[in-house]
Design an enzyme around this catalytic site. Structure first.
Site, PDB file in Angstrom:
ATOM      1  N   ARG A 318       1.282  -1.222   0.445  1.00 35.72           N
ATOM      2  CA  ARG A 318      -0.157   0.540   0.162  1.00 35.72           C
ATOM      3  C   ARG A 318       0.817   1.181   0.485  1.00 35.72           C
ATOM      4  NH1 ARG A 318      -5.400   1.035   0.425  1.00 35.72           N
ATOM      5  NH2 ARG A 318      -6.386  -0.715  -0.143  1.00 35.72           N
ATOM      6  N   GLU A 721     -10.358   5.060   6.343  1.00 35.69           N
ATOM      7  CA  GLU A 721      -8.572   5.804   7.445  1.00 35.69           C
ATOM      8  C   GLU A 721      -8.871   6.582   5.765  1.00 35.69           C
ATOM      9  OE1 GLU A 721      -7.984   1.007   4.843  1.00 35.69           O
ATOM     10  OE2 GLU A 721      -6.322   1.071   6.813  1.00 35.69           O
TER      11      GLU A 721
HETATM   12  N1  MTE Z   1     -12.820   3.754  13.851  1.00 36.44           N
HETATM   13  C1  MTE Z   1     -12.655   3.633  15.545  1.00 36.44           C
HETATM   14  N2  MTE Z   1     -13.594   4.505  16.157  1.00 36.44           N
HETATM   15  N3  MTE Z   1     -12.548   2.489  15.847  1.00 36.44           N
HETATM   16  C2  MTE Z   1     -11.028   1.618  14.886  1.00 36.44           C
HETATM   17  O1  MTE Z   1     -10.746   1.273  15.384  1.00 36.44           O
HETATM   18  N4  MTE Z   1     -10.465   1.200  12.939  1.00 36.44           N
HETATM   19  C3  MTE Z   1      -9.913   2.021  11.535  1.00 36.44           C
HETATM   20  C4  MTE Z   1     -11.505   2.873  10.560  1.00 36.44           C
HETATM   21  N5  MTE Z   1     -12.328   3.754  11.874  1.00 36.44           N
HETATM   22  C5  MTE Z   1     -11.432   2.150  13.956  1.00 36.44           C
HETATM   23  C6  MTE Z   1     -11.708   3.555  13.079  1.00 36.44           C
HETATM   24  C7  MTE Z   1      -9.522   1.081  10.915  1.00 36.44           C
HETATM   25  S1  MTE Z   1      -7.938   1.089  10.892  1.00 36.44           S
HETATM   26  C8  MTE Z   1     -10.342   0.974   9.853  1.00 36.44           C
HETATM   27  S2  MTE Z   1      -9.449  -0.551   8.226  1.00 36.44           S
HETATM   28  C9  MTE Z   1     -11.406   1.026   9.621  1.00 36.44           C
HETATM   29  O2  MTE Z   1     -12.224   1.958  10.809  1.00 36.44           O
HETATM   30  C10 MTE Z   1     -12.426  -0.635   8.889  1.00 36.44           C
HETATM   31  O3  MTE Z   1     -13.648  -0.366   9.550  1.00 36.44           O
HETATM   32  P1  MTE Z   1     -14.697  -0.204   8.113  1.00 36.44           P
HETATM   33  O4  MTE Z   1     -14.200  -1.128   7.324  1.00 36.44           O
HETATM   34  O5  MTE Z   1     -15.694  -0.528   8.642  1.00 36.44           O
HETATM   35  O6  MTE Z   1     -14.607   0.743   8.297  1.00 36.44           O
HETATM   36 MO1  MOS Z   2      -7.454  -0.787   8.700  1.00 31.43          MO
HETATM   37  S1  MOS Z   2      -5.132  -0.904   9.155  1.00 31.43           S
HETATM   38  O1  MOS Z   2      -6.880  -1.786   7.118  1.00 31.43           O
HETATM   39  O2  MOS Z   2      -7.109  -2.839   9.737  1.00 31.43           O
END
Ligand code: MTE
Ligand code: MOS
Length: 770
Positions: A318, A721
């Site tokens: 990535r 992200e």
């Molecule tokens: N938001 C919260 N509140 N807590 C989390 O741990 N993780 C992030 C993001 N947002 C996270 C977060 C990460 S690293 C990712 S990859 C995505 O949420 C994963 O969830 P999604 O695919 O449903 O967006």
């Molecule tokens: Mo998010 S770093 O892809 O869990």
């Protein structure tokens, strides 16, 4: 798909996170809150004090003699395979012959109480033979010590293009790692069942991988292991692969003792034992024309992989795929180096290598601007990807949804960027101690896992005869609102109130073979799978309703908890009952695979992303040139969410990701000593942003009327992200402020994180007369 865009109940922008109230009132259950089962053992890990050592012997007899201590286990007690590697092989759950970092688990102690286990750990005698550690990126590089074969992305002929270019520059930059600092540390509770069955409650983004790890370590098939997670107290990538170790060790104790066993890491243990964001060092070489257009570029991206590969190959892929950010680089070579060091294995962290890739290209554009006496914004503008041409990425994907120019122009116009710059010039002319800086940051982030196989999801939906709906899918909830979004999708499919949908824990026995909830693709994947399941049930209900009303199927309409046919109607519950009476199934599994993806990990090329998510931010900062302290004064963000599934949740994601990114780039500094011991393993020494670090003026806008061009679930876009990278504007603004502290002829020497010490040093350097 598009006619299903009537997201329930029209007021989807008012729907809050399903656990919002439970989160703030303390009613949300986490694993450590679950009522204790009788005889539950508490586990504490014995970890290596040395960064690199042969383990000659381990003697647990003294510990075992202590009151309450039930077991002391080592790698020798593993009956299955001591390997929890997510991608490659040979990554032990517990160190066997060699300890490879300070904090490497070498034994587990299980006792009746936590305190007993904690004290007994000190009595476990481990005889080590110390070996020379390799701690730094440059040392691993010199030894060509990598965790897997270094990958390279290439397009065109960068050497020839750089040789022919009117200008050429070289430079370097580096960025630090980051601890996830989730509120809930890693935890697992394993409960042995009959035969060799094992039930594991794990705080994991990836229940299937925890299941695999437990099954491998115990030497039992996958069908003997069930992993469940209702929610995590934050994860941020830190619970993608790391919980597998925790789950496997809890299961090992449970299996050996026949008692339930819980392994919950204390904060400092979590910080020392589990992986973090990869720190990187970059070297670059770039050739460009008189205007600053890049002709050829070569970047070495050297990451600290840590003791094992873990997810480093995904992260580095990535980085390589985001070293272009928003810019067309027709002749490019990005070389990745996954340096193997005797430090904890670094792992996934929000952005997954993307932020690091973007840091370097932005630094290069800034350097070019400095060289040509142009602004970073001007250099960006002429290098931005085109829409019809100049739109192929270095890894070979054609970008078809580029909106970065419009997005950037829109935000810059909206906030009077040029005027603000002038005001800052004036401020800086009048102040010698305080200096302001401002910078924008455009972001293009690829959505999908690089590896095509991971882009699949399953769901399980039941409708009960009282009309209530049970929803399950392979995604996990870590605070990001995924469960709420998927519940909205199902509520929309059935046109019932969202309260009708029961959100349930993720379980490997309900939906099998899942991917990690990661890469921001959770709602794209699981939303679609759940939609598929709901639509199958709905189709059967439509048939029953048509027969009941004596109407044709296309006359049947689901609207506001009722089903209409001709002049008659039934409640959703009544139709559910009638569907049961008609002996039609009210349960379905749904499935989704993202179409048209390709990726060759050997040549590092293909079209790995289904679409791109775009955003832009502008941050204004001030630094104190006497102390190095800084403040972000104002931030404006314009983020593309497609047609947002839930704007409240998306605002929260944008705000949280941005502040988390700001922490990474300004205050969160990981410090190791020369023996490889992490010195910053608690909140007293590791500074995450506090509420007062949030910019006092913080304006977030979601791009209006921007449905995803790809047929994602209700045309939404991923959001988890991408906004983290918007925080790079803070770092660039800090560099701008440092540059303005001098006479403007020198480029600042400032890596990330730009801590007060680093800023002070950079200011001192820039002001030095030589
Ligand atoms: N938001 C919260 N509140 N807590 C989390 O741990 N993780 C992030 C993001 N947002 C996270 C977060 C990460 S690293 C990712 S990859 C995505 O949420 C994963 O969830 P999604 O695919 O449903 O967006
Ligand atoms: Mo998010 S770093 O892809 O869990």
């Amino acid at each position: 798909m598009d006619d299903a865009q009537n997201i329930v109940g029209a007021a989807h922008d008012k729907i809050q996170h399903d656990s919002a109230v439970k989160h703030v009132t303390g009613k949300a259950l986490y694993i450590d809150d679950m009522p204790s089962l009788p005889n539950t053992l508490q586990i504490v890990l014995v970890t290596s004090p040395l960064a690199h050592a042969n383990i000659k012997s381990i003697d647990g007899s003294l510990a075992l003699a202590e009151v309450g201590v039930v077991a002391v286990l080592t790698a020798k007690d593993i009956e299955g395979h001591n390997d929890i590697a997510p991608i490659f092989a040979g990554e032990p759950a517990i160190a066997d012959k060699v300890a490879e970092y300070v904090g490497h688990p070498v034994a587990v102690v299980a006792a009746e109480t936590y305190d007993q286990a904690f004290q007994a750990v000190k009595l476990v005698k481990v005889d080590y033979e110390e070996l020379e550690p390799v701690l730094l990126i440059k040392d691993a590089l010199a030894k060509e010590q990598f965790t897997y074969t270094p990958p390279t992305v290439t397009q065109g002929d960068p050497d020839k293009a750089m040789d022919a270019a009117a200008h050429r520059l070289q430079g370097e930059v580096a960025c630090g790692g980051q601890d996830h600092f989730y509120l809930e540390a890693n935890v697992a509770l394993a409960v042995p069942g009959e035969d060799k069955d094992m039930m594991v409650y794990s705080s994991t983004q990836h229940p299937t991988e925890a299941q695999h790890g437990v099954s491998r370590v115990l030497g039992v098939p996958s069908n003997a292991v069930t992993v469940e997670v209702r929610r995590m107290g934050g994860a941020f990538g830190g619970k993608e692969s790391q919980p597998t170790i925790i789950a496997a060790l809890a299961a090992l104790v449970a299996s050996k003792t026949g008692q339930p066993a819980k392994l919950r890491l204390r904060r400092d243990a979590d910080m020392i034992i589990t992986g973090k964001r990869h720190d990187f060092e970059f070297d670059y070489d770039v050739g460009f024309d008189e205007e600053g257009r890049i002709e050829g570029i070569d970047i070495a991206m050297m990451m600290r992989s840590g003791n094992v590969a873990d997810l480093s190959s995904g992260v580095l892929a990535r980085s390589l795929c985001h070293g272009d950010n928003c810019y067309y680089l027709k002749n490019a070579r990005f070389r990745g180096y996954p340096c193997k060091t005797n430090t904890v294995s670094n792992t996934a962290f929000r952005g997954f290598g993307g932020p690091q890739g973007m840091i370097v290209i932005e630094t290069i554009l800034e350097h070019i601007g400095h060289h040509l006496s142009k602004s970073l914004d001007e250099i960006r503008k002429i290098n931005f990807y085109g829409t019809e041409d100049r739109n192929v990425t270095p890894y070979g994907q054609t970008i078809t949804d580029n909106i970065i120019v419009e997005l950037t122009d829109c935000l810059m116009g909206e906030i009077n960027y040029e005027g603000r710059k002038k005001a800052i010039d004036k401020f800086n002319a009048e102040n010698s101690t305080l200096k302001k800086g401002i910078a924008a940051m455009p972001v293009k982030f690829g959505i999908s896992f690089n590896m095509p196989a991971l882009n699949q999801a399953g769901a399980l939906v039941h409708v009960y005869t009282d009309g209530s709906v049970h929803l399950n899918h392979g995604g996990t909830e870590m605070g990001q609102g995924l469960f709420t979004k998927v519940a909205q999708v199902v509520a929309t499919a059935f046109q019932v109130d969202i309260d009708n949908i029961k959100i349930s824990s993720t379980r490997t026995d309900k939906v099998p073979n899942t991917s990690a909830t990661a890469a921001s693709a959770g709602s794209d994947l699981n939303g679609m799978a759940a939609f598929d399941a709901a639509n199958q049930i709905k189709a059967r209900m439509v048939g029953v309703a048509a027969r009941h009303f004596g109407a044709s199927e296309d006359e049947i309409e689901f609207r506001q908890n009722r089903i209409y046919g001709g002049n008659e109607s039934l409640s959703f519950a009544e139709l559910a009952q009638k569907t049961w009476e008609a002996r039609e199934s009210l349960s379905a599994t749904g499935f989704y695979q993202t179409p048209d993806l390709s990726w060759d990990p050997i040549t590092c090329s293909g079209s790995p992303f289904y679409y791109f998510s775009y955003g832009v931010s502008i941050s204004e900062v001030v630094i104190d040139t006497l102390t190095g302290e800084s403040r972000t004064l104002r931030t404006d963000i314009l983020q593309d969410c497609g047609k947002s599934l839930n704007p409240r949740v998306d605002y929260g994601q944008i705000e949280g990701a941005y502040v988390q990114g700001m922490g990474w780039l300004t205050s969160e500094e990981l410090v190791w000593n020369d023996k490889g011991r992490l010195l910053t393993h608690g909140p007293s020494t590791y500074k995450i942003p506090g509420s007062r670090d949030v910019p006092p003026e913080f304006n977030i806008h979601i791009l209006d009327d921007a449905p995803n061009r790809m047929p994602t679930i209700f045309r939404s876009k991923a959001i988890g992200e991408p906004p983290l990278m918007l925080a790079i504007s803070v770092w660039l603004a800090l560099r701008d402020a440092v540059k303005r502290s001098g006479d403007g002829t020198k480029l600042p020497k400032l890596n990330a994180p730009a801590t007060p010490e680093a800023i002070l040093k950079a200011v001192t350097e820039i002001r030095a007369v030589n």
